[in-house]
Design a protein around this motif. Structure first.
Motif, PDB file in Angstrom:
ATOM      1  N   UNK A  21       0.829  -1.204   0.000  1.00  0.00           N
ATOM      2  CA  UNK A  21       0.000   0.000   0.000  1.00  0.00           C
ATOM      3  C   UNK A  21       0.864   1.255   0.000  1.00  0.00           C
ATOM      4  N   UNK A  22       1.906   1.226   0.847  1.00  0.00           N
ATOM      5  CA  UNK A  22       2.829   2.352   0.943  1.00  0.00           C
ATOM      6  C   UNK A  22       3.525   2.561  -0.397  1.00  0.00           C
ATOM      7  N   UNK A  23       3.908   1.473  -1.025  1.00  0.00           N
ATOM      8  CA  UNK A  23       4.588   1.555  -2.315  1.00  0.00           C
ATOM      9  C   UNK A  23       3.664   2.179  -3.356  1.00  0.00           C
ATOM     10  N   UNK A  24       2.405   1.696  -3.393  1.00  0.00           N
ATOM     11  CA  UNK A  24       1.446   2.219  -4.384  1.00  0.00           C
ATOM     12  C   UNK A  24       1.220   3.709  -4.178  1.00  0.00           C
ATOM     13  N   UNK A  25       1.219   4.134  -2.895  1.00  0.00           N
ATOM     14  CA  UNK A  25       0.881   5.516  -2.577  1.00  0.00           C
ATOM     15  C   UNK A  25       2.001   6.474  -2.990  1.00  0.00           C
ATOM     16  N   UNK A  26       3.247   6.050  -2.850  1.00  0.00           N
ATOM     17  CA  UNK A  26       4.334   7.001  -3.072  1.00  0.00           C
ATOM     18  C   UNK A  26       5.145   6.766  -4.341  1.00  0.00           C
ATOM     19  N   UNK A  27       5.116   5.549  -4.879  1.00  0.00           N
ATOM     20  CA  UNK A  27       6.051   5.262  -5.962  1.00  0.00           C
ATOM     21  C   UNK A  27       5.555   5.794  -7.300  1.00  0.00           C
ATOM     22  N   UNK A  28       6.500   6.183  -8.163  1.00  0.00           N
ATOM     23  CA  UNK A  28       6.197   6.519  -9.545  1.00  0.00           C
ATOM     24  C   UNK A  28       6.283   5.269 -10.405  1.00  0.00           C
ATOM     25  N   UNK A  29       7.000   4.273  -9.851  1.00  0.00           N
ATOM     26  CA  UNK A  29       7.197   3.038 -10.605  1.00  0.00           C
ATOM     27  C   UNK A  29       7.386   1.927  -9.585  1.00  0.00           C
ATOM     28  N   UNK A  30       6.870   0.743  -9.910  1.00  0.00           N
ATOM     29  CA  UNK A  30       7.029  -0.376  -8.991  1.00  0.00           C
ATOM     30  C   UNK A  30       7.717  -1.532  -9.706  1.00  0.00           C
ATOM     31  N   UNK A  31       8.707  -2.098  -9.017  1.00  0.00           N
ATOM     32  CA  UNK A  31       9.370  -3.290  -9.530  1.00  0.00           C
ATOM     33  C   UNK A  31       9.045  -4.410  -8.556  1.00  0.00           C
ATOM     34  N   UNK A  32       8.430  -5.480  -9.074  1.00  0.00           N
ATOM     35  CA  UNK A  32       8.101  -6.605  -8.197  1.00  0.00           C
ATOM     36  C   UNK A  32       9.074  -7.747  -8.433  1.00  0.00           C
ATOM     37  N   UNK A  33       9.585  -8.286  -7.341  1.00  0.00           N
ATOM     38  CA  UNK A  33      10.566  -9.364  -7.479  1.00  0.00           C
ATOM     39  C   UNK A  33      10.083 -10.606  -6.753  1.00  0.00           C
ATOM     40  N   UNK A  34      10.412 -11.762  -7.331  1.00  0.00           N
ATOM     41  CA  UNK A  34      10.232 -12.999  -6.597  1.00  0.00           C
ATOM     42  C   UNK A  34      11.263 -14.005  -7.085  1.00  0.00           C
ATOM     43  N   UNK A  35      11.828 -14.752  -6.160  1.00  0.00           N
ATOM     44  CA  UNK A  35      12.800 -15.794  -6.498  1.00  0.00           C
ATOM     45  C   UNK A  35      13.992 -15.286  -7.281  1.00  0.00           C
ATOM     46  N   UNK A  36      14.412 -14.050  -7.013  1.00  0.00           N
ATOM     47  CA  UNK A  36      15.613 -13.547  -7.671  1.00  0.00           C
ATOM     48  C   UNK A  36      15.375 -13.043  -9.087  1.00  0.00           C
ATOM     49  N   UNK A  37      14.113 -12.894  -9.472  1.00  0.00           N
ATOM     50  CA  UNK A  37      13.807 -12.360 -10.797  1.00  0.00           C
ATOM     51  C   UNK A  37      12.804 -11.221 -10.697  1.00  0.00           C
ATOM     52  N   UNK A  38      12.819 -10.337 -11.731  1.00  0.00           N
ATOM     53  CA  UNK A  38      11.829  -9.271 -11.796  1.00  0.00           C
ATOM     54  C   UNK A  38      10.589  -9.828 -12.488  1.00  0.00           C
ATOM     55  N   UNK A  39       9.421  -9.754 -11.810  1.00  0.00           N
ATOM     56  CA  UNK A  39       8.213 -10.302 -12.412  1.00  0.00           C
ATOM     57  C   UNK A  39       7.186  -9.219 -12.732  1.00  0.00           C
ATOM     58  N   UNK A  40       7.437  -7.996 -12.232  1.00  0.00           N
ATOM     59  CA  UNK A  40       6.566  -6.877 -12.603  1.00  0.00           C
ATOM     60  C   UNK A  40       7.404  -5.631 -12.673  1.00  0.00           C
ATOM     61  N   UNK A  41       7.132  -4.785 -13.668  1.00  0.00           N
ATOM     62  CA  UNK A  41       7.862  -3.529 -13.759  1.00  0.00           C
ATOM     63  C   UNK A  41       6.951  -2.533 -14.447  1.00  0.00           C
ATOM     64  N   UNK A  42       6.417  -1.563 -13.704  1.00  0.00           N
ATOM     65  CA  UNK A  42       5.519  -0.629 -14.344  1.00  0.00           C
ATOM     66  C   UNK A  42       4.921   0.370 -13.375  1.00  0.00           C
ATOM     67  N   UNK A  43       3.888   1.076 -13.857  1.00  0.00           N
ATOM     68  CA  UNK A  43       3.245   2.096 -13.042  1.00  0.00           C
ATOM     69  C   UNK A  43       2.464   1.431 -11.911  1.00  0.00           C
ATOM     70  N   UNK A  44       2.375   2.095 -10.754  1.00  0.00           N
ATOM     71  CA  UNK A  44       1.628   1.523  -9.624  1.00  0.00           C
ATOM     72  C   UNK A  44       0.193   1.197  -9.991  1.00  0.00           C
ATOM     73  N   UNK A  45      -0.402   2.017 -10.851  1.00  0.00           N
ATOM     74  CA  UNK A  45      -1.805   1.802 -11.190  1.00  0.00           C
ATOM     75  C   UNK A  45      -1.993   0.502 -11.961  1.00  0.00           C
TER      76      UNK A  45
END
Lengths: 273, 252, 265
Positions: B210-234
């Motif tokens: 929630x904190x990330x969505x509220x403040x970030x201009x961009x979100x990078x989601x990681x799992x298992x040592x890989x990037x699985x999401x990269x984009x706007x919070x919306x």
């Protein structure tokens, strides 16, 4: 706080001071005191500078005389002296244990609620600690004549203060709760000590004894220099005859003993704790 | 906008055969706050620490303003580090020093060791430090020892110390994980506004979505040592979150 | 420990192992006493000697107080210089030897130096230095400097190894050179304990300076030994009393200095 923030001083005029004036002064005076003490000592101590500049050469000369080591000297003399040193240290520690126990009990104000006795015991302990083992040895050589007896008594006398002080402090830290429980059950003073205090300080006691034994092994190796037996006597003889190759063997022996001692002590301490 | 930091094919394994990062490719622009999210143990902390080389990288390149920093060491490394500010989860202030001294620590990279030992900091640095203390609202705490501050105050000092470096990039490793929710929001606001005011990119690694969505201009989601999401919070959906954190019981 | 269950059942009974150990120690004591040729008549004769000895010690004589003072001032100087230079040299060695700051090529030589300094009693070191630089205070200072490196160096090294690495990491992350990391990250964390070690060492050096004097390395020990050889036992007692008084005073002073520093930083 809030009002203070509103009237904050203008940005450009702020000077940062690490310490307040009083702190600065006390720090400065302490440094000054250290400086003056060192300079005074340096200027008035009798140093013959030629000897100091000559020192590396002398050390190198001594080193060359030490080599090669006179290994046959070890079985001939050093081994017996080493055993003697070991006996002096161990017996001295055992004797000090016997002497220190009552003194520690007298010194602990929670066991002996008598200020006069406390003071008496504490004075004895301080006197024992302040006089060096070498000085004690000097005294006892005069009393018993040269030999390991003087060394053993000297070690015991020096250790009493050390063991007694630490043990007394350990006794004073015993929580009162368990003692009061014993008292409430009607235990005598003797059984309070045996069943209340002793279990509480037992680990501390053994670790103090081990520590002191370790120190005593080192110290007893030099007592012979004033004639109180052990390795030091052999070393003194070798130095007087300028037999540096033999001195080196003795030094190596001491080093080995210290290293082995450290290993043994570490092992026992780990078992204790 | 031009790329400030470019990470290509980055891997890392603390133990041979157990990779923590399995090939990361990311570019960061010269503005904006990026939140790196993921559950603990996915390597996001390692990723942030590799950028200023508190952790040594495995394979891959990390190019910061045209300079590959993955293999530098010694003086070059120190000069790189002073251009990158870092904020830590447990603040990592020097407890027994005053707030002011902690702030001035940020300038140590620019000061000769002799001057550091004598505490001879340029007046300009001291004024900058006072300005930052005003910004973080701790003007009256300059001579207090760091261990007398609360968690939120400490983290603000931690941010100010990083800003003292006048960094070209600000890294924050779980800056809010040891703080209560209200203080966390304040810290995030501070990171965001300081990034904008100083016109520098900010990389925050966190697990609070929630904190990330509220403040970030961009979100990078990681799992298992890989990037699985990269984009706007919306654009971050529940499906993405399931992928990042695994399971769905925690999603209401 | 395996015997832990037995004391739990019978809390006041000592275990079999403890009994065996006590028996062994007793047997050893008897054996060692025999080896060292201790005998009761000798002991009694010694007690007899001791009584005469004590008789000649009392009353203590402060007649030669000027010798006493000179010897003491020299001991004091030896202690101050040995502590100062010992601590000064210990600092870099301790930092080099701390395994959390330095790679192993730096730690093992530093640790070897500290071990060597610790292994030999200051008296033995003093004898060696007397051969190198002649009789007098200089040999005493050098011997006690080595002793101080062995003691302060070891404790300081251990103190540095216990510091919080998080604070160090943060300072490193600002790009600070190593010397600045030491000044702002390491020293603030260990300063309080260092002051404690230094005051203790000054105290220890004052005691030990009486010891190295006996073998000819200057200070009050030399005065003491000379008095012994001249059989001036009343003067010996006067010196001993003074030593005890000064050591007591030193202990009080050390407590006071510790309080100043703890209150301040």
């Amino acid at each position: 706080m809030v009002s203070h923030e509103l009237t904050a001083t203008p940005l450009m005029s702020r000077v940062w001071q690490r310490h307040t004036l009083a702190q600065k002064l006390s720090r400065l005076s302490l440094w000054l005191l250290i400086g003056v003490a060192v300079l005074l000592s340096l200027s008035s101590i009798s140093v013959i500078w030629e000897f100091l500049w000559d020192a590396p050469e002398q050390m190198a000369d001594m080193g060359s005389r030490m080599w090669p080591l006179d290994f046959p000297y070890y079985p001939a003399t050093v081994h017996a002296a080493l055993l003697e040193t070991f006996h002096i240290a161990t017996l001295g520690t055992l004797f000090s244990m016997v002497l220190a126990l009552p003194l520690a009990i007298l010194a602990a104000h929670n066991i002996t609620p008598h200020a006069g006795l406390n003071l008496f015991a504490k004075t004895m302990l301080v006197a024992s600690r302040s006089v060096n083992s070498l000085v004690w040895a000097l005294l006892f050589v005069a009393v018993f004549g040269p030999g390991p007896l003087a060394g053993t008594v000297a070690i015991a006398c020096r250790s009493v203060g050390f063991v007694g002080k630490l043990l007394g402090e350990a006794l004073e830290e015993v929580p009162r709760g368990s003692i009061e429980a014993l008292k409430a059950a009607g235990a005598t003073q003797g059984s309070q000590i045996l069943y209340g205090y002793w279990p509480a300080v037992k680990p501390a006691f053994w670790s103090i004894m081990l520590l002191r034994w370790d120190i005593n092994v080192r110290e007893s190796s030099v007592l012979g220099l004033v004639g109180a037996g052990g390795l030091g006597m052999a070393m003194n003889a070798a130095i007087d005859l300028f037999q540096w190759d033999r001195v080196a063997v003795i030094l190596l022996t001491i080093f080995a003993v210290v290293v082995i001692g450290e290993v043994v002590i570490t092992y026992f301490r780990r078992k204790l704790i | 906008m031009s790329v400030v930091l470019s990470i290509q094919g980055l891997t890392k394994a603390y133990k041979p055969g157990v990779p923590v990062l399995k090939g990361i490719d990311l570019d960061f622009d010269e503005r904006g706050l990026t939140a790196i999210i993921g559950s603990s143990g996915t390597g996001k902390s390692t990723l942030v620490r590799i950028i200023n080389r508190l952790v040594d990288p495995g394979d891959g390149t990390i190019v910061f303003k045209g300079e590959d920093l993955s293999r530098i060491h010694g003086r070059q490394l120190r000069e790189l580090r002073r251009r990158i500010g870092m904020v830590f989860q447990e603040y990592n202030l020097v407890e027994r020093l005053s707030v002011m001294e902690n702030l001035l620590c940020g300038r140590l990279g620019y000061l000769s060791p002799l001057k550091a030992w004598l505490r001879r900091f340029p007046q300009e640095d001291i004024e900058h430090a006072y300005q930052l203390l005003d910004v973080i609202g701790l003007s009256n705490f300059a001579n207090q020892r760091a261990d007398s501050l609360s968690g939120g105050q400490r983290q603000r000092v931690g941010i100010a110390r990083a800003l003292m470096q006048r960094p070209e990039l600000l890294l924050a490793d779980e800056p809010t994980s040891s703080l209560d929710p209200k203080t966390s929001v304040e810290i995030m606001e501070l990171l965001k506004s300081q990034g904008e005011d100083n016109k520098i990119p900010v990389l925050v690694n966190m697990h609070d979505v929630e904190l990330a969505k509220r403040f970030a201009d961009r979100i990078v989601g990681m799992t298992g040592g890989r990037v699985v999401f990269d984009g706007l919070p919306s654009r971050l959906t529940d499906d993405h979150l399931k992928l990042i954190y695994g399971g769905e019981g925690w999603l209401q | 420990m395996s015997s832990a269950s037995i004391p739990a059942a019978r809390p006041f009974e000592s275990s079999l192992g403890a009994k065996l150990l006590a028996l062994f120690i007793l047997a050893y004591a008897c054996y060692a006493l025999g080896q060292l040729d201790f005998s009761w008549p000798r002991f009694v004769k010694g007690i007899d000697n001791g009584a005469r000895f004590l008789d000649r010690m009392f009353p203590p004589s402060f007649k030669n107080w000027d010798q006493l003072l000179t010897g003491f001032i020299e001991s004091m100087q030896i202690a101050v210089l040995a502590t100062f230079f010992g601590v000064l040299i210990s600092l870099p060695i301790a930092i080099l030897g701390a395994r959390n700051l330095m790679p192993s090529w730096a730690t093992w030589p530093a640790r070897l130096i500290v071990t060597l300094c610790r292994a030999f009693n200051p008296v033995i070191v003093a004898i060696i230095f007397i051969k190198a630089v002649g009789f007098g205070a200089l040999a005493g200072v050098l011997a006690l400097v080595m002793g101080s490196i062995g003691f302060v160096g070891k404790l300081f090294m251990e103190a540095i190894e216990e510091i919080s690495m998080k604070q160090i990491e943060a300072i490193r992350a600002t790009g600070a050179p190593f010397a600045s990391v030491v000044a702002f990250g390491v020293l603030p964390q260990v300063m309080g304990r260092l002051v404690g070690f230094c005051t203790y060492q000054l105290d220890a050096n004052l005691r030990n300076s009486t010891m190295v004097g006996i073998v000819g390395a200057g200070g009050i020990g030399g005065t003491l030994f000379a008095a012994f050889q001249r059989f001036e036992y009343d003067f010996v007692l006067a010196i001993l009393i003074t030593i005890i008084a000064v050591v007591l005073l030193g202990e009080l002073l050390a407590n006071y200095v510790k309080r100043i520093f703890n209150g301040e930083s």
